[in-house]
Structures are given as C-alpha cells and as structure tokens.
Scaffold this motif. Structure first.
Motif, mmCIF file in Angstrom:
data_model
loop_
_atom_site.group_PDB
_atom_site.id
_atom_site.type_symbol
_atom_site.label_atom_id
_atom_site.label_comp_id
_atom_site.label_asym_id
_atom_site.label_seq_id
_atom_site.Cartn_x
_atom_site.Cartn_y
_atom_site.Cartn_z
ATOM 1 N N ALA A 1 0.900 -1.664 -0.070
ATOM 2 C CA ALA A 1 0.165 -0.370 -0.370
ATOM 3 C C ALA A 1 0.695 1.222 -0.131
ATOM 4 N N VAL A 2 2.088 1.081 0.971
ATOM 5 C CA VAL A 2 2.525 2.300 0.717
ATOM 6 C C VAL A 2 3.570 3.074 -0.580
ATOM 7 N N VAL A 3 4.170 1.831 -1.372
ATOM 8 C CA VAL A 3 5.222 1.569 -2.298
ATOM 9 C C VAL A 3 3.903 2.238 -3.007
ATOM 10 N N ALA A 4 3.222 1.886 -3.690
ATOM 11 C CA ALA A 4 1.833 2.212 -5.085
ATOM 12 C C ALA A 4 1.367 3.291 -4.647
ATOM 13 N N ALA A 5 1.681 3.884 -2.640
ATOM 14 C CA ALA A 5 1.462 5.637 -2.664
ATOM 15 C C ALA A 5 2.580 6.644 -3.024
ATOM 16 N N TYR A 6 4.267 6.251 -3.607
ATOM 17 C CA TYR A 6 4.825 6.600 -3.300
ATOM 18 C C TYR A 6 5.118 8.394 -4.041
ATOM 19 N N PRO A 7 4.082 7.971 -5.241
ATOM 20 C CA PRO A 7 3.121 9.214 -6.578
ATOM 21 C C PRO A 7 2.404 10.412 -5.363
ATOM 22 N N ARG A 8 1.670 9.575 -4.698
ATOM 23 C CA ARG A 8 0.819 10.244 -4.264
ATOM 24 C C ARG A 8 1.485 10.907 -2.615
ATOM 25 N N LEU A 9 1.828 10.398 -2.738
ATOM 26 C CA LEU A 9 2.718 11.137 -1.497
ATOM 27 C C LEU A 9 4.020 11.891 -1.061
ATOM 28 N N SER A 10 5.013 10.758 -0.912
ATOM 29 C CA SER A 10 6.711 11.943 -1.246
ATOM 30 C C SER A 10 6.742 12.745 -2.583
ATOM 31 N N HIS A 11 6.628 11.854 -4.075
ATOM 32 C CA HIS A 11 6.900 12.235 -4.810
ATOM 33 C C HIS A 11 5.874 13.859 -4.897
ATOM 34 N N ARG A 12 4.627 13.349 -4.934
ATOM 35 C CA ARG A 12 3.995 15.065 -4.819
ATOM 36 C C ARG A 12 4.348 16.340 -4.045
ATOM 37 N N VAL B 1 -2.450 4.748 14.072
ATOM 38 C CA VAL B 1 -2.912 5.734 14.551
ATOM 39 C C VAL B 1 -3.126 6.545 13.984
ATOM 40 N N ASN B 2 -3.017 6.739 12.683
ATOM 41 C CA ASN B 2 -4.422 7.825 11.381
ATOM 42 C C ASN B 2 -5.392 7.132 11.608
ATOM 43 N N ALA B 3 -5.397 5.603 10.926
ATOM 44 C CA ALA B 3 -7.343 5.142 11.787
ATOM 45 C C ALA B 3 -8.063 5.488 13.188
ATOM 46 N N LEU B 4 -7.280 4.975 13.297
ATOM 47 C CA LEU B 4 -7.225 5.537 15.242
ATOM 48 C C LEU B 4 -8.303 7.340 15.389
ATOM 49 N N TYR B 5 -6.958 8.023 15.123
ATOM 50 C CA TYR B 5 -7.672 9.260 14.970
ATOM 51 C C TYR B 5 -9.145 9.705 13.670
ATOM 52 N N ALA B 6 -8.848 8.984 12.796
ATOM 53 C CA ALA B 6 -10.210 9.110 12.584
ATOM 54 C C ALA B 6 -11.901 9.004 13.491
ATOM 55 N N SER C 1 -5.868 -6.262 9.155
ATOM 56 C CA SER C 1 -5.248 -7.495 7.742
ATOM 57 C C SER C 1 -6.582 -7.189 6.493
ATOM 58 N N ASP C 2 -7.475 -6.209 7.143
ATOM 59 C CA ASP C 2 -7.864 -5.350 5.752
ATOM 60 C C ASP C 2 -6.564 -4.179 5.064
ATOM 61 N N PRO C 3 -7.049 -5.134 4.022
ATOM 62 C CA PRO C 3 -5.628 -4.134 2.891
ATOM 63 C C PRO C 3 -6.626 -2.411 2.828
ATOM 64 N N ALA C 4 -7.226 -2.670 3.214
ATOM 65 C CA ALA C 4 -8.444 -1.289 2.720
ATOM 66 C C ALA C 4 -7.428 -0.333 4.272
ATOM 67 N N PHE C 5 -7.400 -1.078 5.105
ATOM 68 C CA PHE C 5 -6.985 -0.301 6.895
ATOM 69 C C PHE C 5 -5.786 0.893 6.330
ATOM 70 N N TRP C 6 -5.040 0.464 5.200
ATOM 71 C CA TRP C 6 -3.906 0.963 5.215
ATOM 72 C C TRP C 6 -3.976 2.659 4.854
ATOM 73 N N ASP C 7 -4.941 1.720 3.141
ATOM 74 C CA ASP C 7 -5.222 3.232 2.198
ATOM 75 C C ASP C 7 -5.888 4.110 3.165
ATOM 76 N N LYS C 8 -6.976 3.801 4.195
ATOM 77 C CA LYS C 8 -7.665 4.088 5.384
ATOM 78 C C LYS C 8 -6.536 5.287 5.697
ATOM 79 N N GLY C 9 -5.459 4.718 6.959
ATOM 80 C CA GLY C 9 -4.253 6.080 7.309
ATOM 81 C C GLY C 9 -3.399 6.661 6.111
ATOM 82 N N SER D 1 -4.478 7.812 3.367
ATOM 83 C CA SER D 1 -5.705 8.903 3.041
ATOM 84 C C SER D 1 -5.327 10.119 3.769
ATOM 85 N N MET D 2 -4.876 9.993 5.036
ATOM 86 C CA MET D 2 -5.005 11.594 5.691
ATOM 87 C C MET D 2 -3.758 12.412 5.423
#
Length: 605
Positions: A281-292, A539-544, A581-589, A591-592
């Motif tokens: 999830a993190v590697v797939a998000a590199y362009p949306r996070l660090s690159h951007r 924590v991002n998911a918890l904070y939400a 264990s739900d892959p969508a859990f990481w995307d939620k974090g 997305s913050m």
C-alpha cells in the motif's frame, strides 16, 4: 531470557539557550555500580537461576496447574531482576558510550547474567514440548495461570523453529560475542566519529542537525562531511552488516525460518500478509505522497531539482527560532491534558523525577528512545534536545512511549511488553495530539502551512522512508544469501530504494550512497523499521475514529495501552471497528497524509 533494550528512534535536532535541561536520576534502579543493592541482586540471581533449574528441569510436564503457575511466577521474578540490572548498566552506558569504565561495567553485567541464565534455557524448550491438550486443561483449571496464555502462545509460535536443548544453550552462551558484540562495535564507532564542517569539529548528532538548517550551503557542507567520514569507515560498516546478516541467515536456516523476516513477524505477533499489505500500500502510494510533496517543496525552495540535503530543509518562510525546554514541556503537556488530564498526570513524573535525559553531551548515544526498564520501576526517556520544532515532536513521541510503558506495566513483566507493531501507537498518537494542538494555535495561514508541511515530512519520514528502509533490508539479506557483499554492492542496494521512494525531483550527489551506514535499526533490530509505518497507519485510522466523536474513545484508548502485550492487534483494534488485516485499512491511514498534501496544494492557489 530476554533483557529490555531500547530501540533508537529518529535523530533529534538542534539549537542553544534551551533552559534547564533534565538529566536522568538512575538511583531508582540502583544507587551506584558498586552498591550493596546491585551486589545483592547479582548474588540472588545466580542462586535463583540454579535453584529454578534444579526444581523444574525435566519436570514441567509433571506439574499441576498451581505448580506451573509457581514456575511461571518465579521465572517472571528472575526476568525482573535480570532486566533491572541490565537496564541500569545499559542506561549508564548510553549516557557516555565513550567511557571505557561504563562499557566494561555493562559488558561484565551482560557476561555474568548470560552465564547465570544459561541453566534456564530448558524452560522454553520444555514448555513447548507440553501437549496442547494437557496445557489447555491446566489453563482451564487455574484462572491466574490462564492470564499468561498470550505469553505461552508467543512461546509456542516458536515451536516449529526450536533447536535441540544443547544447541539452544550454545546459542545463548555465545550471544555475548555474536550480534551483541557487533552491536557494541557499531555503537562505539558511531559515538566516536567526528565530522569537520566549515572548520568546526562536530559529533554525528550535531552534523545531522545541520541538514535542517535554513542556510543551504551549511546543509551541503554537512552532507559532504557525513559522506566523507562514512566513506572512510565504509569497510568497517560493511563488515558489521555482512557479519550480522550472515549470522542471522545461519540461525534462520537451523531454525527453518522460511524468510529472513519471519523471526521479526513472529516476535511482533503479526502475520506476514499484514506486513506485505502495508508495504504494498505504501509503495503504491509513493507517487501520491512523497513524489507529490517533494515536487511542492522544490517549488517553495525555488529549485528545479532537489539534492538530498534539501530533503529535511526548513521552508523559506519558516522561523528558525529556538524552542526552549519550558515551552516544549508546556506544549506537549497541554496537548496531552487536552486529550485527557489523566495522560498529562502519567507524563508528569518524567519531567519532575529525573526520568528524562535531554541535553546533548560528548559521547552520549545519538537519537532518542524510551526504555521501559522493568515493571517494578518506571521507563526512562533519552533525547538529544537542541531546540528545533521537530525536537518538540520527538519529545511528544518518546513521552507517548513512556505513558504506554507506565500503563502496560500493570500487566506484570511477562505480559507488559508490546509487540513493535503496536509499540509505536501511543508515541505516534502523542505526536498527532501535539501537532493538532499547535495547528489550532496557528496565528496565520503561513504558520499553518509550515506546521502542515512539517507534519507531512514527519509522516513521510515515518511511513515512506521506513518502508524504503524495509525494502533495503529485504534486498540486503537476500543479496547476502548469495555471498559476501562489497561496500559498492550495499551502496547500490541503498540507492535502488532511495530513487523509487523519494521521486523524480531528487538528484543524488556523490557520497549519499553510503548513508545506509549510520542507521542503527539495521544493526540493532533487523526489519524493525516497518513498525514505524505500521504505527503511523494505525494511529491515523485511530485518530479518524477519535475525530468522528466516539464517546467512549478515551476509555477504549487507555484500555488498549493498558493491555500491553496481553492481546493480539485484532483484539486491540476491534473495539474501534478497525482491522489491520484488511488491505483497505492501510489506505485509510495513507489518505490522511494525502489530505494534508491536498490542503498544501490548495494553499498554492
């Protein structure tokens, strides 16, 4: 027998005129290295280890529930005394790692305790040979014994990887001259390194601090000084990594560990698929996070291309003011109290009772950590406080660990220790509370922008950078399995993950290829680093959930921290409606972090 050891967190940074910085008072552990109390505990430990072995070796299978409970509680008491001694010796050493007397004292304590506890190796091995049905019957028969089930489950997870009693004793005996010795060589070498920057001789900590200076020329000079010294020592660092990776591979092979990462996953009580889902999830998000984000930062810095010494540069509009200790303390304590006065109450003794060691001193270990010591004493926090705003966040982070460790201590020694994946929860949550408090108090759009940008950078360093580190380690251990690695081989592995994670806006000046060499996690705790990303996402998911206004959130949160290592991550997160264990859990974090970058982009108009 495992002794509590700190794992170093991210490097702190710097400044002057900081006020009265607290230092440790270690007398809560022992009055002095030659105190009667310490001598008494050493004598007790040697005698009790021998007595425990005489009473129980070869007999665990014959014990009834009460007898097994007695054995477990005696083992726990041994763990406390051994941990207390090693905590004291280790913390004294980290205060001045260049002091040969302190180094000798720690090494002598480690040698003695290794010798004393060798007769205990049978305990885990014999326990794992108990029949499942027999153990289940004992747990059903005694509620006090059943409390320890999570400890037993973790022990029995190692059952398929257990060696013969004789081999396990051998590995235990030689541990002090194996990985522990290479760890110590690394620590002492790092602490003694000196860097020449613009005619000034600096420590590693002070030189790394210059990478966060406003003056770009200073950052570049610091980068080149780091690269020069790392290159001069690269053969030694390569030898440390080659040896540790090979030693790990040998032990993993004997233990039938399917991958180099398996041991870490087992100790973290986390499934390999969960870590893989996080990593992907993190590697797939590199362009949306660090690159951007870094493309935005290059624009703010008026650069077409960024160099590595620009990565942690402050923004041009950012104040370079120094935050003194009193202001840092008030900021963090107000944020903690704003969440719940109970949290500030738990944190207070760290500041008043000598539980924090804050100043930078010659020979002091770099970075920051919170050491739980043992449940009968209290944690100690180490910082290298130099007054940058990021240092305030480091204080919030380590204090979060400390609060967590105080609460988890209620579980007792064997159940208090939290898996690394969950150990970062309270620390990252403490940072988030402090950040939100500072954001609320922002007096201008510009100040808000700086706070947001700094938070995004911290999150990128916690998530993107640590997953890149994890990928580097995975590649390093896989390559070492094929043969000895030259410094150039390791350098190439390092660069392969850096470009991918940081993005196309970066250029990498000569010398950066050696920067893997100073990261302590690779040496102290292989594959530890994904715990940071796990903690941040969690924590991002918890904070939400907290922001959604769950009325019972505070109670659930404190219950989670109090649980220590007594529950699996699924049990701990279920009350919040979360499942790692739900892959969508990481995307939620993730997305913050994206949301913060969205806001920064919107500010550009």
């Amino acid at each position: 027998m495992k002794f509590p050891t700190p794992v170093f967190d991210a490097n702190a940074s710097g400044g002057k005129n900081l006020g009265d910085l607290p230092e440790w008072d270690l007398t809560d552990l022992y009055p002095s290295p030659d105190s009667d109390e310490l001598k008494r505990d050493m004598v007790w430990l040697e005698k009790e280890c021998a007595s425990f072995a005489a009473d129980y070796e070869g007999k665990l299978a014959d014990l009834d529930a009460e007898g097994l409970l007695n054995a477990v509680q005696r083992y726990e008491e041994i763990d406390i005394i051994a941990g207390r001694i090693m905590s004291y010796a280790g913390l004294r050493y980290y205060q001045i790692t260049t002091d040969s007397d302190r180094a000798k004292f720690m090494a002598d304590c480690q040698d003695k305790i290794t010798d004393f506890t060798t007769p205990l190796v049978f305990y885990g091995l014999e326990f794992n040979r108990l029949e499942d049905d027999h153990l289940a019957g004992l747990l059903d028969a005694n509620a006090d014994l059943a409390r320890y089930k999570p400890v037993f489950d973790r022990m029995r997870a190692m059952k398929p990887h257990q060696l013969s009693d004789e081999l396990e004793k051998f590995l235990h005996d030689q541990s002090a001259v194996g990985a522990a010795a290479w760890n110590r060589l690394f620590d002492e070498t790092m602490a003694a390194l000196e860097f020449e920057v613009n005619g000034e001789t600096l420590s590693l900590e002070a030189t790394l601090n210059l990478l966060t200076e406003q003056d770009r020329a200073k950052r570049e000079a610091a980068n080149h000084a780091l690269a020069k010294v790392f290159k001069e020592n690269i053969k030694l660092f390569s030898r440390v990594h080659n040896t540790l990776a090979k030693e790990k591979a040998i032990e993993d092979r004997w233990r039938n560990m399917p991958t180099p990462q398996t041991g870490r996953h087992l100790s973290n009580h986390v499934e390999a698929e969960v870590v893989e889902a996080l990593r992907n999830a993190v590697v797939a998000a590199y362009p949306r996070l660090s690159h951007r984000y870094y493309a935005l930062k290059a624009k703010w810095l008026a650069l077409d291309k960024m160099q590595v010494w620009d990565r942690n540069a402050p923004l041009p509009m950012e104040s370079d003011r120094i935050v003194d200790w009193e202001e840092a303390t008030n900021t963090v304590m107000d944020a903690y109290a704003g969440f719940d006065p109970k949290m500030a109450e738990i944190a207070k003794p760290f500041f008043t009772d000598g539980w924090i060691d804050a100043p930078v001193k010659p020979g002091k270990a770099p970075g920051a950590f919170a050491h739980p010591t043992v449940t009968s004493v209290h944690p100690y926090v180490m910082l290298n406080y130099l007054g940058k705003p990021r240092d305030v966040m480091t204080l919030a982070h380590e204090l979060g660990h400390g609060v967590h460790q105080v609460l988890a201590a209620e579980q007792g020694e064997l159940l208090s220790s939290t898996p690394l994946t969950l150990a970062e929860t309270a620390s990252v949550f403490g940072e988030m509370l402090t950040f939100r408090k500072m954001l609320e108090g922002a007096k201008s759009q510009e100040e808000r922008k700086v706070l947001l940008a700094n938070k995004v950078e911290d999150m990128i360093n916690t998530v993107v950078r640590q997953i890149a580190f994890y990928d580097f380690e995975c590649k390093l251990h896989a390559a070492r399995a094929e043969g000895e690695l030259t410094p150039d081989d390791i350098n190439a592995l390092w660069m392969s993950v850096q470009a991918e994670s940081l993005g196309p806006v970066f250029e990498f000046a000569e010398g950066y290829e050696t920067f893997w060499s100073y990261i302590p996690h690779f040496v102290h705790s292989p594959f530890y680093v994904y715990a940071y990303a796990f903690g941040d996402g969690l924590v991002n998911a918890l904070y939400a959930v907290y922001e959604e206004g769950d009325p019972d959130f505070r109670k659930k949160y404190f219950d989670m921290l109090r649980a220590g290592g007594s529950k699996h991550h699924k049990e701990l997160l279920a009350p919040f409606g979360l499942d790692a264990s739900d892959p969508a859990f990481w995307d939620k974090g993730l997305s913050m972090i994206e949301g913060f970058i969205d806001e920064l982009e919107a500010m550009e108009g």
